[in-house]
Design a protein around this motif. Structure first.
Motif, PDB file in Angstrom:
ATOM      1  N   ARG A 106       0.862  -1.184   0.000  1.00  0.00           N
ATOM      2  CA  ARG A 106       0.000   0.000   0.000  1.00  0.00           C
ATOM      3  C   ARG A 106       0.896   1.229   0.000  1.00  0.00           C
ATOM      4  N   THR A 111      -2.926   0.389  -3.984  1.00  0.00           N
ATOM      5  CA  THR A 111      -2.637  -0.835  -3.236  1.00  0.00           C
ATOM      6  C   THR A 111      -2.622  -2.028  -4.178  1.00  0.00           C
ATOM      7  N   ARG A 120      -4.347  -8.292  -7.486  1.00  0.00           N
ATOM      8  CA  ARG A 120      -5.374  -7.303  -7.785  1.00  0.00           C
ATOM      9  C   ARG A 120      -4.953  -5.947  -7.225  1.00  0.00           C
ATOM     10  N   GLN A 121      -5.474  -4.908  -7.836  1.00  0.00           N
ATOM     11  CA  GLN A 121      -5.104  -3.546  -7.469  1.00  0.00           C
ATOM     12  C   GLN A 121      -6.344  -2.781  -7.034  1.00  0.00           C
ATOM     13  N   SER A 122      -6.167  -1.913  -6.029  1.00  0.00           N
ATOM     14  CA  SER A 122      -7.275  -1.080  -5.557  1.00  0.00           C
ATOM     15  C   SER A 122      -6.792   0.356  -5.387  1.00  0.00           C
ATOM     16  N   ARG A 123      -7.729   1.258  -5.143  1.00  0.00           N
ATOM     17  CA  ARG A 123      -7.382   2.670  -5.031  1.00  0.00           C
ATOM     18  C   ARG A 123      -6.961   3.068  -3.619  1.00  0.00           C
TER      19      ARG A 123
END
Length: 494
Positions: A106, A111, A120-123
């Protein structure tokens, strides 16, 4: 389509050889390479699991510059062109990820999560810095070793680093120096090229129980077993596994250390392999070479001289350490010669040289037989007769007269020279005495051996004394009509 894939399980097996501690160090060095003032590393046993939870957090305002680099092996790294940075191949996180069951990065850009389902990618993001968390299988022994290894790292100045809540205390170096050492730097096309540049070197005394180690910008690289922890202020040319350096690099480094830190050496250091390796290097200074040789052999040391055997024995008698050829390598002897050390014994403690080797030297002044006095003639004929009886062949005696020639007598090639200039005229008058006989026997012993200090010479003079005793028993007239018992000291005998 890509040319090849990387098998995570296979990479995991390869990394097992390096050990968990070396892999976790990659996370610490990556954090230190950023614009940070604080780094926190936590390793704790996961509840109800055989794994360890790893958390590494830094306060770099920019965070992870490119999230794609977290999962791309050998992506171009901006650190390749900066020799003062540790990174090269964008490997750090990937090596750790290969050993993890789950991980998350992160940072300020978002992240990335890695688990059994994939990536997987997140905001979700941080305000500043990067937080790396992971779950890694690790035994209790591996955990203990990893924490201990992390605590050996040398904290960069201006950065607060905590390992499981305990701050790394930056040790005080015993010395800081500069030297030109090999390193790696990328060229315009991004390829790493070897080069040599000046860098700083910090030297530390290893804490008790720690083996002397080579560090790259604070990160332990390889144990050397030398005397000091040595921290290099630039990239160290390493193998891909980052666990070894070339022997030529170590030799160059050791030479630089001995050149600057000889005053910190002592005892077993002088005979250690690393000090001898430095002595063999052409880069060692004369001052450092002198320190190593004197530390090893003492202040009074010289080289064995095969051309003057007696000189070697005289050296020992005068307290010198005689160094034989096999005690130093060819390169070590070359260093000694460059520094003007270990001169041959024949130059320092030479055996007496009766005659000068200078062809321009003034010849010894001798007296023609026709100019001898009656006493001199009688005494010399007596010595010639005695010599013939003792060694079984004719001995010619000649008479010299030179008070500046520092010898009372000499012998060579069946010729005995008596120096009236040192002995005085009275030596030839009156009966034979103990001192006269001692001088004659001393010179006749050189018929068998020139070295005064050899056992062969000792045996020869003993045998001559025994022969003289037996000869006098058979022919008392050999010593003349009257023999004085008075002892006369001989000033100088060759």
């Amino acid at each position: 389509m890509q040319w090849f894939d990387v098998d995570k399980a296979g990479l995991r097996q390869l990394l097992g050889r390096r050990g968990k501690a070396a892999v976790v160090l990659e996370l610490l060095q990556n954090a230190w390479d950023q614009n940070v003032t604080a780094v926190t590393v936590t390793l704790e046993k996961a509840k109800g699991s055989r794994s360890v939870e790893i958390r590494v957090q830094d306060d770099d305002p920019e965070g992870f510059r490119d999230l794609a680099h977290a999962f791309t092996l050998f992506a171009p790294s901006e650190k390749k062109g900066q020799p003062e940075k540790r990174g090269r191949f964008n490997l750090g996180e990937k090596l750790v990820l290969a050993l993890c069951d789950r991980a998350e990065i992160r940072t300020t850009k978002g992240t990335l999560t890695f688990d059994r389902t994939g990536r997987r990618q997140s905001r979700a993001r941080t305000h500043r810095g990067t937080i790396f968390t992971a779950l890694m299988a690790m035994t209790a022994a591996e955990l203990e070793e990893t924490i201990a290894t992390l605590r050996t790292a040398i904290n960069p100045a201006g950065v607060v680093t905590r390992i499981n809540g305990e701050a790394l205390v930056r040790p005080t170096p015993i010395a800081r120096l500069e030297a030109r050492l090999p390193t790696e730097i990328s060229d315009a096309e991004g390829y790493l090229r070897p080069t040599v540049r000046k860098t700083w070197i910090e030297v530390f005394a290893p804490p008790e129980g720690e083996k002397a180690t080579l560090f790259e910008l604070g990160v332990p690289v390889v144990a050397t077993g030398d005397k000091w922890h040595v921290n290099i202020g630039q990239k160290v040319p390493l193998s891909l596994e980052r666990d070894n350096v070339k022997p030529s690099y170590l030799r160059r480094l050791r030479t630089a250390l001995v050149n600057e830190l000889a005053e910190h050496m002592g005892g077993e250091d002088w005979v250690s392999g690393w000090a001898r390796e430095a002595l063999e290097d052409e880069g060692i200074t004369d001052q450092a070479a002198a320190a190593v040789i004197k530390g090893r052999f003492g202040e009074k040391a010289l080289a064995y001289d095969a051309s003057d055997p007696e000189a070697n024995k005289r050296a020992v008698a005068q307290g010198y350490q005689v160094v034989h050829g096999a005690q130093l390598s060819k390169a070590e002897w070359a260093a000694a010669r460059r520094a003007g050390l270990l001169k041959p014994a024949g130059q320092v403690t030479p055996s007496p040289k009766v005659f000068s080797e200078d062809p321009q030297a003034k010849p010894l002044k001798t007296i023609d037989r026709s100019d001898w006095s009656e006493c001199e003639t009688r005494r010399i004929e007596q010595i010639e007769s005695m010599s013939r009886r003792l060694i079984g062949e004719e001995v010619h005696v000649r008479l010299a007269s030179d008070p500046h020639w520092p010898f009372s007598a000499c012998y060579g090639h069946a010729v005995m020279t008596l120096n009236r200039g040192r002995l005085g005229k009275k030596w030839f008058e009156g009966p034979l005495n103990e001192g006269m006989l001692a001088l004659v026997l001393h010179e006749l012993a050189h018929h068998y051996e020139g070295d005064h200090l050899s056992s062969k010479y000792h045996d020869a003079i003993c045998a001559l004394g025994a022969r003289l005793a037996l000869a006098v028993r058979e022919a008392p007239e050999l010593l003349g009509d009257e023999v004085s018992q008075k002892t006369v000291a001989v000033a100088s005998v060759v």
